[in-house]
Design an enzyme around this catalytic site. Structure first.
Site, PDB file in Angstrom:
ATOM      1  N   GLU A  16       0.812  -1.219   0.000  1.00  0.00           N
ATOM      2  CA  GLU A  16       0.000   0.000   0.000  1.00  0.00           C
ATOM      3  C   GLU A  16       0.847   1.272   0.000  1.00  0.00           C
ATOM      4  OE1 GLU A  16      -3.501  -0.537   2.784  1.00  0.00           O
ATOM      5  OE2 GLU A  16      -2.385  -2.378   3.206  1.00  0.00           O
ATOM      6  N   SER A 152      -6.664  -1.997   2.301  1.00  0.00           N
ATOM      7  CA  SER A 152      -6.977  -1.474   0.965  1.00  0.00           C
ATOM      8  C   SER A 152      -7.645  -2.513   0.069  1.00  0.00           C
ATOM      9  CB  SER A 152      -5.716  -0.928   0.271  1.00  0.00           C
ATOM     10  OG  SER A 152      -5.277   0.250   0.905  1.00  0.00           O
ATOM     11  N   ASP A 263     -15.392  -0.907   9.318  1.00  0.00           N
ATOM     12  CA  ASP A 263     -16.208  -1.237   8.158  1.00  0.00           C
ATOM     13  C   ASP A 263     -17.289  -2.214   8.597  1.00  0.00           C
ATOM     14  OD1 ASP A 263     -14.492   0.334   6.695  1.00  0.00           O
ATOM     15  OD2 ASP A 263     -13.295  -1.355   5.966  1.00  0.00           O
ATOM     16  N   GLU A 276     -14.372  -5.355   9.567  1.00  0.00           N
ATOM     17  CA  GLU A 276     -12.981  -5.215   9.999  1.00  0.00           C
ATOM     18  C   GLU A 276     -12.757  -3.801  10.500  1.00  0.00           C
ATOM     19  OE1 GLU A 276     -11.382  -6.272   6.085  1.00  0.00           O
ATOM     20  OE2 GLU A 276     -10.362  -4.335   6.067  1.00  0.00           O
ATOM     21  N   ASN A 278      -9.816  -0.555  10.780  1.00  0.00           N
ATOM     22  CA  ASN A 278      -8.624   0.018  10.166  1.00  0.00           C
ATOM     23  C   ASN A 278      -7.933   0.916  11.169  1.00  0.00           C
ATOM     24  OD1 ASN A 278      -9.072  -0.575   6.990  1.00  0.00           O
ATOM     25  ND2 ASN A 278     -11.023  -0.178   8.010  1.00  0.00           N
ATOM     26  N   SER A 287     -10.685   8.747   0.004  1.00  0.00           N
ATOM     27  CA  SER A 287     -10.779   8.009   1.276  1.00  0.00           C
ATOM     28  C   SER A 287     -11.996   8.462   2.081  1.00  0.00           C
ATOM     29  CB  SER A 287      -9.505   8.199   2.095  1.00  0.00           C
ATOM     30  OG  SER A 287      -8.400   7.571   1.464  1.00  0.00           O
TER      31      SER A 287
END
Length: 314
Positions: A16, A152, A263, A276, A278, A287
């Site tokens: 990433e 990502s 998410d 999940e 982040n 974003s």
């Protein structure tokens, strides 16, 4: 102008890297607009000597994946006793591993899609087809495949037919030594940014994600025009409150700090599923954190300048 100066770490060597560099440039510009002196540093072999010789007042980590979210950079900063924005090293290690995070939240009573985790060696030693057949029997189709660590959406794929599984499995294992196979929940995909403040963690307005392809993969995330976003999400008040509560609960239960993004998926029956978390949310032009901040009437610079103050004063 503040007399404090901040080092923004971006780049690194993870898959990433390019996204991280974009995030680093954007948060650096936002912090400068907020009145802070900022330098952008790559996370390379020269980082430790640079930190020792030019010790910043605080570090903002804009690294995605790998060292930026698995606790490695955080451990280095803790060793050097340099304040930084973000979750501490131990909690990073726990939350970075998707199955571990899902297990902790499920024990706390939070809904998350059923899943199995299998290392690459299982397919090699036990035979790929019997393992794939067992996965379909357990999780059904469609199912979600993703690396057990990473971000990502690299290597993440929705598998709708059994014939697609072998190729999808190879794609996921290209980014990790183990794959997380997950029950696919069809519904409204939302992202919730949580920011710590004087009164505790607060969820910003949810961002609803509607990719044209139907899958919010790497291309859909970082190519302008391929995904439609609705901020705040088109949810009724009760459901909006549920997704905000889920994000704050995940932030607290996993021991996260300063800022995180959860998410989730809202099913057709209104159930909210954790997908999940982040630890270093993206800050690029496409974003989700900046969208949520704008919907809340807050600037990115003000949010991160406040988090810098929190880090220095800890």
């Amino acid at each position: 102008m503040s007399d404090r100066w901040v080092a923004v770490l971006a780049g690194g060597l993870s898959h990433e890297r390019d996204v991280s560099l974009r995030s680093g440039r954007r948060v650096s510009a936002a912090l400068r607009q907020a009145g802070l002196a900022v330098e952008e540093w790559d996370a390379d072999a020269g980082l430790l000597p640079r930190l020792r010789e030019h010790r910043p007042d605080a570090v903002v980590i804009a690294l995605h994946g790998g060292e930026g979210e698995n606790g490695s950079i955080q451990t280095i900063l803790e060793l050097l006793d340099i304040p930084y924005v973000g979750t501490d090293a131990g909690s990073c290690r726990r939350a970075w591993d998707k199955p571990t995070a899902k297990s902790e939240l499920r024990r706390a009573g939070i809904l998350t899609p059923d899943w199995v985790v299998l290392p690459q060696s299982a397919f090699r030693e036990l035979g790929a087809q019997p393992v794939l057949d067992a996965m379909v029997q357990r999780l059904g189709l469609p199912m979600m495949l993703k690396p057990d660590q990473g971000g990502s959406a690299l290597g993440a794929q929705v598998v709708r037919a059994a014939a697609e599984l072998p190729t999808a499995m190879v794609g996921s294992l290209a980014y990790s030594d183990a794959v997380l196979a997950e029950e696919f929940i069809d519904g409204v995909e939302v992202a919730l940014t949580v920011v710590d403040g004087p009164g505790g963690p607060e969820a910003l307005p949810a961002v609803e994600i509607a990719p044209a392809s139907g899958v919010y993969d790497y291309t859909a995330r970082y190519t302008a025009g391929l995904t439609t976003f609705h901020t705040p999400a088109r949810l009724d008040d009760a459901t909006a409150a549920k997704v905000a509560e889920l994000a704050v609960s995940a932030h607290e239960l996993l021991g996260l700090r300063d800022v995180s993004r959860t998410d989730a998926v809202v099913s057709a029956t209104g159930e909210v599923y954790f997908i999940e978390v982040n630890l270093s949310p993206g800050l690029t032009e496409t974003s989700l954190l900046p969208m949520a901040a704008e919907a809340a009437g807050r600037s990115l610079g003000a949010i991160y300048a406040g988090l810098v103050d929190r880090a220095i004063n800890r």
